[in-house]
Scaffold this motif. Structure first.
Motif, PDB file in Angstrom:
ATOM      1  N   THR A   1      -6.454   2.765   6.569  1.00 34.05           N
ATOM      2  CA  THR A   1      -5.863   1.382   6.440  1.00 34.05           C
ATOM      3  C   THR A   1      -4.256   1.248   6.590  1.00 34.05           C
ATOM      4  O   THR A   1      -3.689   0.483   7.259  1.00 34.05           O
ATOM      5  CB  THR A   1      -6.116   0.676   4.743  1.00 34.05           C
ATOM      6  OG1 THR A   1      -7.618   1.046   4.705  1.00 34.05           O
ATOM      7  CG2 THR A   1      -5.543  -0.337   4.593  1.00 34.05           C
TER       8      THR A   1
ATOM      9  N   SER B   1      -5.208   2.822  -0.993  1.00 34.80           N
ATOM     10  CA  SER B   1      -4.536   2.781   0.068  1.00 34.80           C
ATOM     11  C   SER B   1      -4.805   3.927   1.066  1.00 34.80           C
ATOM     12  O   SER B   1      -3.954   4.887   1.105  1.00 34.80           O
ATOM     13  CB  SER B   1      -2.861   2.599  -0.183  1.00 34.80           C
ATOM     14  OG  SER B   1      -2.616   3.743  -0.938  1.00 34.80           O
TER      15      SER B   1
ATOM     16  N   LYS C   1       0.817  -1.315   0.001  1.00 36.79           N
ATOM     17  CA  LYS C   1      -0.074  -0.007   0.112  1.00 36.79           C
ATOM     18  C   LYS C   1       0.881   1.157   0.051  1.00 36.79           C
ATOM     19  O   LYS C   1       0.446   2.351  -0.669  1.00 36.79           O
ATOM     20  CB  LYS C   1      -1.233  -0.085   1.189  1.00 36.79           C
ATOM     21  CG  LYS C   1      -1.960  -0.984   0.955  1.00 36.79           C
ATOM     22  CD  LYS C   1      -2.972  -1.092   2.206  1.00 36.79           C
ATOM     23  CE  LYS C   1      -4.099  -2.163   1.825  1.00 36.79           C
ATOM     24  NZ  LYS C   1      -4.805  -2.124   0.656  1.00 36.79           N
TER      25      LYS C   1
END
Length: 80
Positions: free
Chosen positions: A72, A68, A9
């Motif tokens: 998160t 992303s 990410k």
């Protein structure tokens, strides 16, 4: 597994090459330090920390959607 997801990410969001385990540990450590001080890391905080340990950040571009989000990233970075 969380570290691999975090690395992927970060790679997509900040245009880095593959991050090694040391880079990821340092990034996680800096993010955890901010959280411990009661700071919710902003996108700018993330970018500065990633750039600190990966000077090539921003040099790579990946096609596709950037999924992303900061929540998160924070969840992945603060897991043990």
């Amino acid at each position: 597994m969380y570290e691999q997801d975090l690395g992927h990410k970060l790679k997509i969001k900040f245009g880095t090459p593959e991050l090694n385990s040391y880079q990821l540990q340092y990034i996680k450590s800096d993010i955890k330090a901010l959280v411990a001080r009661g700071v919710v890391p902003t996108e700018n905080d993330w970018a500065e920390i990633v750039k600190k340990y990966c000077p090539e950040a921003g040099s790579y571009f990946y096609k596709g959607a950037d999924t992303s989000d900061l929540i998160t990233l924070l969840q992945l970075a603060t897991k043990n």
